[in-house]
Motif scaffolding. Structure first.
Motif, mmCIF file in Angstrom:
data_model
loop_
_atom_site.group_PDB
_atom_site.id
_atom_site.type_symbol
_atom_site.label_atom_id
_atom_site.label_comp_id
_atom_site.label_asym_id
_atom_site.label_seq_id
_atom_site.Cartn_x
_atom_site.Cartn_y
_atom_site.Cartn_z
ATOM 1 N N PRO A 106 7.795 8.361 9.343
ATOM 2 C CA PRO A 106 6.742 8.584 9.199
ATOM 3 C C PRO A 106 5.991 9.347 10.116
ATOM 4 O O PRO A 106 5.883 9.022 10.930
ATOM 5 C CB PRO A 106 5.818 7.063 8.257
ATOM 6 N N SER A 107 4.461 10.174 10.341
ATOM 7 C CA SER A 107 3.445 10.702 11.253
ATOM 8 C C SER A 107 2.985 9.729 11.717
ATOM 9 O O SER A 107 2.749 8.095 11.058
ATOM 10 C CB SER A 107 2.760 12.096 10.498
ATOM 11 N N GLU A 108 1.799 10.174 12.566
ATOM 12 C CA GLU A 108 1.205 8.701 12.881
ATOM 13 C C GLU A 108 0.584 8.452 11.986
ATOM 14 O O GLU A 108 -0.280 7.431 12.102
ATOM 15 C CB GLU A 108 0.644 9.355 14.198
ATOM 16 N N GLY A 109 -0.166 9.599 10.954
ATOM 17 C CA GLY A 109 -1.368 9.695 11.228
ATOM 18 C C GLY A 109 -1.453 9.029 9.141
ATOM 19 O O GLY A 109 -2.019 8.787 9.123
ATOM 20 N N ASP A 110 0.394 8.695 9.284
ATOM 21 C CA ASP A 110 0.857 8.564 7.913
ATOM 22 C C ASP A 110 0.753 6.355 8.033
ATOM 23 O O ASP A 110 0.233 5.552 6.999
ATOM 24 C CB ASP A 110 2.115 8.175 7.287
ATOM 25 N N LEU A 111 0.959 6.790 9.158
ATOM 26 C CA LEU A 111 1.431 4.044 9.820
ATOM 27 C C LEU A 111 -0.393 4.058 9.401
ATOM 28 O O LEU A 111 0.404 2.788 9.260
ATOM 29 C CB LEU A 111 1.678 4.886 11.290
ATOM 30 N N LYS A 112 -1.042 4.755 9.850
ATOM 31 C CA LYS A 112 -2.350 4.458 9.900
ATOM 32 C C LYS A 112 -2.794 3.576 7.941
ATOM 33 O O LYS A 112 -3.674 2.911 8.218
ATOM 34 C CB LYS A 112 -3.649 5.604 10.087
ATOM 35 N N ASN A 113 -1.873 4.787 7.496
ATOM 36 C CA ASN A 113 -2.231 4.329 6.205
ATOM 37 C C ASN A 113 -0.755 3.433 5.536
ATOM 38 O O ASN A 113 -1.054 2.698 3.988
ATOM 39 C CB ASN A 113 -1.849 5.639 4.868
ATOM 40 N N ALA A 114 0.127 2.572 6.930
ATOM 41 C CA ALA A 114 1.042 2.248 6.391
ATOM 42 C C ALA A 114 0.692 1.133 5.545
ATOM 43 O O ALA A 114 -0.294 0.117 5.835
ATOM 44 C CB ALA A 114 1.944 1.828 6.392
ATOM 45 N N VAL A 115 0.578 0.295 4.539
ATOM 46 C CA VAL A 115 0.423 -1.135 4.302
ATOM 47 C C VAL A 115 1.777 -2.830 3.226
ATOM 48 O O VAL A 115 2.342 -1.770 3.840
ATOM 49 C CB VAL A 115 -0.139 -1.261 2.479
ATOM 50 N N ARG A 116 1.041 -3.534 4.667
ATOM 51 C CA ARG A 116 3.007 -5.540 4.480
ATOM 52 C C ARG A 116 2.471 -5.572 2.928
ATOM 53 O O ARG A 116 1.371 -5.565 2.855
ATOM 54 C CB ARG A 116 2.009 -5.739 5.819
ATOM 55 N N VAL A 117 3.619 -5.214 2.917
ATOM 56 C CA VAL A 117 3.476 -5.703 1.619
ATOM 57 C C VAL A 117 4.335 -7.254 1.192
ATOM 58 O O VAL A 117 4.048 -7.968 0.019
ATOM 59 C CB VAL A 117 3.607 -4.799 -0.207
ATOM 60 N N ASN A 118 4.419 -8.226 2.302
ATOM 61 C CA ASN A 118 5.008 -8.876 2.182
ATOM 62 C C ASN A 118 3.854 -10.134 1.560
ATOM 63 O O ASN A 118 3.085 -10.141 2.014
ATOM 64 C CB ASN A 118 6.196 -9.197 3.384
ATOM 65 N N HIS A 119 4.500 -11.190 1.007
ATOM 66 C CA HIS A 119 3.073 -11.918 0.321
ATOM 67 C C HIS A 119 1.728 -11.053 -0.252
ATOM 68 O O HIS A 119 1.181 -11.958 0.265
ATOM 69 C CB HIS A 119 2.459 -12.835 1.246
ATOM 70 N N ALA A 120 1.950 -10.310 -0.846
ATOM 71 C CA ALA A 120 0.608 -9.277 -1.450
ATOM 72 C C ALA A 120 1.367 -9.712 -3.117
ATOM 73 O O ALA A 120 2.207 -9.702 -3.265
ATOM 74 C CB ALA A 120 1.233 -7.979 -1.153
ATOM 75 N N LEU A 121 0.269 -9.443 -3.710
ATOM 76 C CA LEU A 121 0.116 -9.463 -5.281
ATOM 77 C C LEU A 121 -0.167 -8.340 -5.637
ATOM 78 O O LEU A 121 -1.309 -7.570 -5.967
ATOM 79 C CB LEU A 121 -0.608 -10.729 -5.729
ATOM 80 N N ALA A 122 0.341 -7.259 -6.522
ATOM 81 C CA ALA A 122 0.598 -6.297 -7.533
ATOM 82 C C ALA A 122 0.865 -6.898 -8.740
ATOM 83 O O ALA A 122 1.242 -7.650 -9.253
ATOM 84 C CB ALA A 122 1.819 -5.681 -6.959
ATOM 85 N N THR A 123 -0.417 -6.228 -9.651
ATOM 86 C CA THR A 123 -1.198 -6.899 -10.857
ATOM 87 C C THR A 123 -1.148 -5.850 -11.363
ATOM 88 O O THR A 123 -1.813 -4.238 -11.294
ATOM 89 C CB THR A 123 -1.803 -8.045 -10.975
ATOM 90 N N ARG A 124 -0.862 -5.022 -13.173
ATOM 91 C CA ARG A 124 -2.219 -4.022 -13.629
ATOM 92 C C ARG A 124 -3.287 -4.567 -13.446
ATOM 93 O O ARG A 124 -3.776 -6.394 -13.497
ATOM 94 C CB ARG A 124 -1.560 -4.668 -15.216
ATOM 95 N N ALA A 125 -4.451 -3.497 -13.311
ATOM 96 C CA ALA A 125 -5.494 -3.799 -12.839
ATOM 97 C C ALA A 125 -6.544 -3.772 -14.213
ATOM 98 O O ALA A 125 -7.230 -2.582 -14.933
ATOM 99 C CB ALA A 125 -6.341 -2.462 -12.202
ATOM 100 N N ASN A 126 -6.341 -4.942 -14.667
ATOM 101 C CA ASN A 126 -6.423 -5.248 -16.512
ATOM 102 C C ASN A 126 -8.340 -4.797 -16.322
ATOM 103 O O ASN A 126 -8.945 -4.396 -17.085
ATOM 104 C CB ASN A 126 -6.527 -6.290 -16.763
ATOM 105 N N ASP A 127 -9.409 -5.404 -14.952
ATOM 106 C CA ASP A 127 -10.615 -4.899 -15.308
ATOM 107 C C ASP A 127 -11.319 -3.536 -14.432
ATOM 108 O O ASP A 127 -11.878 -3.400 -14.229
ATOM 109 C CB ASP A 127 -11.230 -6.016 -14.505
ATOM 110 N N TYR A 128 -10.080 -2.328 -14.514
ATOM 111 C CA TYR A 128 -10.843 -1.470 -14.293
ATOM 112 C C TYR A 128 -10.186 -0.531 -15.498
ATOM 113 O O TYR A 128 -8.635 -0.194 -15.174
ATOM 114 C CB TYR A 128 -9.507 -0.609 -12.528
ATOM 115 N N SER A 129 -10.941 0.313 -16.161
ATOM 116 C CA SER A 129 -10.968 1.005 -16.867
ATOM 117 C C SER A 129 -10.917 2.719 -17.071
ATOM 118 O O SER A 129 -11.114 3.395 -18.136
ATOM 119 C CB SER A 129 -11.305 0.444 -18.683
ATOM 120 N N LYS A 130 -11.529 3.276 -15.887
ATOM 121 C CA LYS A 130 -12.088 4.524 -15.941
ATOM 122 C C LYS A 130 -10.774 5.116 -15.538
ATOM 123 O O LYS A 130 -10.581 6.362 -15.881
ATOM 124 C CB LYS A 130 -12.155 4.686 -14.644
ATOM 125 N N ARG A 131 -9.432 5.121 -15.414
ATOM 126 C CA ARG A 131 -8.711 5.429 -15.453
ATOM 127 C C ARG A 131 -6.848 5.398 -15.445
ATOM 128 O O ARG A 131 -7.296 3.866 -15.654
ATOM 129 C CB ARG A 131 -8.326 5.972 -13.891
#
Ligand code: I3P
Length: 109
Positions: free
Chosen positions: A50-75
């Motif tokens: 990944p490029s330098e710029g891409d590293l800035k947008n990298a997200v650590r996802v250990n201990h992260a929680l992903a769920t369906r965005a039930n409260d967001y209906s615009k998309r």
């Protein structure tokens, strides 16, 4: 895993609402490698780091929680990602199946 994800930043590192001007949707080529979700400008090429710029947008996802965005209906097909440092992102996948697959993979990290 990799695929297109469109990102909206909802809360920053301290859990505070992302300020106006930085809340717009942006398309990325997402790559989940180990515990890191890279959000890249250019299409995924396994042989390239990944490029330098891409590293800035990298997200650590250990201990992260992903769920369906039930409260967001615009998309459709939007998942909510809460990181261990209290950031919150909305991530729009290309379809329902992709969204479910991202949720599963992120929560398995
Ligand atoms: C944001 C942008 C987002 C919008 C967000 C705006 O403005 O228009 O698309 O989210 O609304 O603040 P900016 O580009 O200046 O950051 P939605 O698409 O979900 O409406 P929000 O502040 O209500 O999140």
């Amino acid at each position: 895993k990799h695929g297109v994800l469109t990102r909206k930043s909802h809360a920053d590192m301290d859990g505070k609402r992302t300020p106006r001007g930085r809340r717009s949707w942006k398309k990325f080529y997402a790559v989940l490698k180990g515990t890191i979700l890279y959000l890249q400008k250019n299409e995924y090429r396994p042989e390239e780091d990944p490029s330098e710029g891409d590293l800035k947008n990298a997200v650590r996802v250990n201990h992260a929680l992903a769920t369906r965005a039930n409260d967001y209906s615009k998309r459709p097909n939007v998942l909510k990602l809460k990181t261990s440092d209290w950031r919150v992102y909305l991530l729009q996948a290309s379809n329902e199946e992709e969204m479910m697959s991202w949720i599963l993979r992120i929560n398995l990290v």
